[in-house]
Design a protein around this motif. Structure first.
Motif, PDB file in Angstrom:
ATOM      1  N   THR A  95     -24.390 -48.953  35.152  1.00 24.38           N
ATOM      2  CA  THR A  95     -24.162 -48.339  36.447  1.00 24.38           C
ATOM      3  C   THR A  95     -23.320 -49.254  37.332  1.00 24.38           C
ATOM      4  O   THR A  95     -23.197 -50.452  37.055  1.00 24.38           O
ATOM      5  CB  THR A  95     -25.492 -48.016  37.156  1.00 24.38           C
ATOM      6  N   ARG A 119     -24.121 -49.065  40.643  1.00 26.91           N
ATOM      7  CA  ARG A 119     -25.003 -49.143  41.817  1.00 26.91           C
ATOM      8  C   ARG A 119     -25.423 -50.589  42.070  1.00 26.91           C
ATOM      9  O   ARG A 119     -25.576 -51.371  41.136  1.00 26.91           O
ATOM     10  CB  ARG A 119     -26.248 -48.289  41.609  1.00 26.91           C
ATOM     11  N   PRO A 120     -25.674 -50.936  43.332  1.00 32.57           N
ATOM     12  CA  PRO A 120     -26.074 -52.312  43.655  1.00 32.57           C
ATOM     13  C   PRO A 120     -27.537 -52.564  43.309  1.00 32.57           C
ATOM     14  O   PRO A 120     -28.319 -51.625  43.127  1.00 32.57           O
ATOM     15  CB  PRO A 120     -25.852 -52.392  45.165  1.00 32.57           C
ATOM     16  N   THR A 121     -27.891 -53.835  43.227  1.00 32.51           N
ATOM     17  CA  THR A 121     -29.289 -54.174  42.994  1.00 32.51           C
ATOM     18  C   THR A 121     -30.128 -53.656  44.153  1.00 32.51           C
ATOM     19  O   THR A 121     -29.658 -53.543  45.274  1.00 32.51           O
ATOM     20  CB  THR A 121     -29.476 -55.694  42.855  1.00 32.51           C
ATOM     21  N   GLY A 122     -31.356 -53.333  43.857  1.00 34.25           N
ATOM     22  CA  GLY A 122     -32.233 -52.746  44.861  1.00 34.25           C
ATOM     23  C   GLY A 122     -32.232 -51.227  44.816  1.00 34.25           C
ATOM     24  O   GLY A 122     -33.100 -50.589  45.401  1.00 34.25           O
ATOM     25  N   SER A 123     -31.253 -50.642  44.122  1.00 34.43           N
ATOM     26  CA  SER A 123     -31.198 -49.178  44.003  1.00 34.43           C
ATOM     27  C   SER A 123     -32.332 -48.705  43.106  1.00 34.43           C
ATOM     28  O   SER A 123     -32.756 -49.399  42.182  1.00 34.43           O
ATOM     29  CB  SER A 123     -29.880 -48.731  43.389  1.00 34.43           C
ATOM     30  N   LYS A 124     -32.802 -47.520  43.376  1.00 32.53           N
ATOM     31  CA  LYS A 124     -33.849 -46.906  42.543  1.00 32.53           C
ATOM     32  C   LYS A 124     -33.223 -45.777  41.741  1.00 32.53           C
ATOM     33  O   LYS A 124     -32.434 -45.001  42.270  1.00 32.53           O
ATOM     34  CB  LYS A 124     -34.987 -46.407  43.422  1.00 32.53           C
ATOM     35  N   ILE A 125     -33.549 -45.724  40.466  1.00 37.34           N
ATOM     36  CA  ILE A 125     -33.001 -44.705  39.573  1.00 37.34           C
ATOM     37  C   ILE A 125     -34.155 -44.001  38.869  1.00 37.34           C
ATOM     38  O   ILE A 125     -35.249 -44.555  38.724  1.00 37.34           O
ATOM     39  CB  ILE A 125     -32.043 -45.314  38.525  1.00 37.34           C
ATOM     40  N   GLU A 161     -36.300 -49.751  39.443  1.00 35.19           N
ATOM     41  CA  GLU A 161     -35.522 -50.432  40.478  1.00 35.19           C
ATOM     42  C   GLU A 161     -34.602 -51.431  39.795  1.00 35.19           C
ATOM     43  O   GLU A 161     -35.039 -52.225  38.961  1.00 35.19           O
ATOM     44  CB  GLU A 161     -36.434 -51.160  41.465  1.00 35.19           C
ATOM     45  N   LEU A 162     -33.320 -51.403  40.159  1.00 33.95           N
ATOM     46  CA  LEU A 162     -32.350 -52.315  39.583  1.00 33.95           C
ATOM     47  C   LEU A 162     -32.499 -53.680  40.260  1.00 33.95           C
ATOM     48  O   LEU A 162     -32.523 -53.769  41.487  1.00 33.95           O
ATOM     49  CB  LEU A 162     -30.930 -51.785  39.790  1.00 33.95           C
TER      50      LEU A 162
END
Length: 111
Positions: free
Chosen positions: A72, A74-80, A92-93
Protein backbone atom coordinates in the motif's frame (compact mmCIF):
# COMPACT_ATOMS: atom_id res chain seq x y z
CA UNK A 1 -16.67 78.04 -17.39
CA UNK A 2 -13.71 76.35 -19.14
CA UNK A 3 -11.35 77.94 -16.64
CA UNK A 4 -13.28 76.33 -13.78
CA UNK A 5 -13.13 72.90 -15.47
CA UNK A 6 -9.42 73.33 -16.11
CA UNK A 7 -8.82 74.33 -12.48
CA UNK A 8 -10.84 71.35 -11.19
CA UNK A 9 -8.95 69.02 -13.51
CA UNK A 10 -5.60 70.39 -12.36
CA UNK A 11 -6.55 70.03 -8.69
CA UNK A 12 -7.82 66.47 -9.28
CA UNK A 13 -4.58 65.50 -10.99
CA UNK A 14 -2.55 67.08 -8.18
CA UNK A 15 -4.56 65.18 -5.57
CA UNK A 16 -4.22 61.93 -7.53
CA UNK A 17 -0.49 62.48 -7.96
CA UNK A 18 -0.03 63.13 -4.23
CA UNK A 19 -2.03 60.04 -3.26
CA UNK A 20 -0.23 57.91 -5.82
CA UNK A 21 3.11 59.25 -4.64
CA UNK A 22 2.33 58.23 -1.07
CA UNK A 23 0.99 54.77 -1.92
CA UNK A 24 3.33 53.89 -4.78
CA UNK A 25 6.12 52.43 -2.55
CA UNK A 26 3.57 50.33 -0.66
CA UNK A 27 2.03 49.05 -3.90
CA UNK A 28 5.46 48.25 -5.37
CA UNK A 29 6.46 46.37 -2.20
CA UNK A 30 3.22 44.37 -2.21
CA UNK A 31 3.65 43.55 -5.90
CA UNK A 32 7.25 42.45 -5.26
CA UNK A 33 6.27 40.18 -2.37
CA UNK A 34 3.41 38.65 -4.37
CA UNK A 35 5.69 38.15 -7.39
CA UNK A 36 8.38 36.48 -5.27
CA UNK A 37 5.80 34.18 -3.67
CA UNK A 38 4.35 33.20 -7.07
CA UNK A 39 7.84 32.61 -8.48
CA UNK A 40 8.84 30.35 -5.57
CA UNK A 41 5.57 28.47 -5.80
CA UNK A 42 6.04 27.87 -9.53
CA UNK A 43 9.67 26.78 -9.09
CA UNK A 44 9.02 24.47 -6.13
CA UNK A 45 9.79 20.82 -6.70
CA UNK A 46 6.71 18.74 -7.42
CA UNK A 47 5.69 16.49 -4.54
CA UNK A 48 7.11 13.00 -4.57
CA UNK A 49 4.69 10.27 -5.59
CA UNK A 50 3.58 8.09 -2.70
CA UNK A 51 6.03 5.30 -1.95
CA UNK A 52 4.74 1.74 -1.99
CA UNK A 53 5.46 -0.05 1.27
CA UNK A 54 5.27 -3.77 1.87
CA UNK A 55 3.57 -5.01 5.04
CA UNK A 56 3.15 -8.42 6.63
CA UNK A 57 -0.24 -9.08 8.19
CA UNK A 58 0.73 -10.51 11.58
CA UNK A 59 -1.01 -13.64 12.90
CA UNK A 60 -2.05 -14.80 9.42
CA UNK A 61 -1.15 -17.72 7.21
CA UNK A 62 -1.47 -17.73 3.46
CA UNK A 63 -0.76 -20.49 0.99
CA UNK A 64 2.08 -22.67 2.19
CA UNK A 65 1.92 -21.34 5.75
CA UNK A 66 3.65 -18.01 5.00
CA UNK A 67 2.27 -14.78 6.47
CA UNK A 68 -0.04 -12.77 4.19
CA UNK A 69 1.71 -9.84 2.46
CA UNK A 70 0.05 -6.45 1.82
CA UNK A 71 1.26 -3.56 -0.36
CA UNK A 72 0.00 0.00 0.00
CA UNK A 73 0.91 3.67 -0.23
CA UNK A 74 -1.04 4.53 2.92
CA UNK A 75 0.93 6.06 5.82
CA UNK A 76 1.66 4.28 9.06
CA UNK A 77 -1.15 4.53 11.56
CA UNK A 78 -3.76 3.82 8.86
CA UNK A 79 -6.31 1.13 9.59
CA UNK A 80 -7.18 -1.40 6.90
CA UNK A 81 -9.71 -4.21 6.65
CA UNK A 82 -8.62 -7.40 4.86
CA UNK A 83 -10.25 -10.75 4.20
CA UNK A 84 -8.14 -13.41 5.90
CA UNK A 85 -9.20 -17.04 6.32
CA UNK A 86 -12.72 -16.27 5.10
CA UNK A 87 -13.44 -13.36 7.47
CA UNK A 88 -12.71 -9.67 7.67
CA UNK A 89 -9.98 -8.55 10.04
CA UNK A 90 -8.92 -5.06 11.07
CA UNK A 91 -5.21 -4.15 10.96
CA UNK A 92 -3.16 -1.06 11.77
CA UNK A 93 -0.13 -0.30 9.62
CA UNK A 94 2.96 0.28 11.78
CA UNK A 95 6.49 1.55 11.20
CA UNK A 96 8.03 -1.54 12.82
CA UNK A 97 10.32 -3.20 10.30
CA UNK A 98 10.54 -6.99 10.36
CA UNK A 99 13.61 -9.13 9.57
CA UNK A 100 12.50 -9.71 5.97
CA UNK A 101 12.36 -5.93 5.30
CA UNK A 102 8.58 -5.63 5.35
CA UNK A 103 6.67 -3.63 7.93
CA UNK A 104 4.28 -5.10 10.49
CA UNK A 105 0.51 -4.73 10.13
CA UNK A 106 -0.80 -5.35 13.64
CA UNK A 107 -4.22 -7.03 14.00
CA UNK A 108 -6.64 -4.93 16.04
CA UNK A 109 -9.38 -7.53 16.51
CA UNK A 110 -7.01 -9.96 18.34
CA UNK A 111 -8.73 -13.14 17.22
Amino acid sequence: MPALVSLALDKSLDLLGTALGQWLPVLLLAAGVAGAWLYRRARAAPPEPPRVRHFTLLRTEGAGGAPVPYETTRPTGSKITRWVDGRQRLYELTDVQLEDGTYAAEPLDHQ
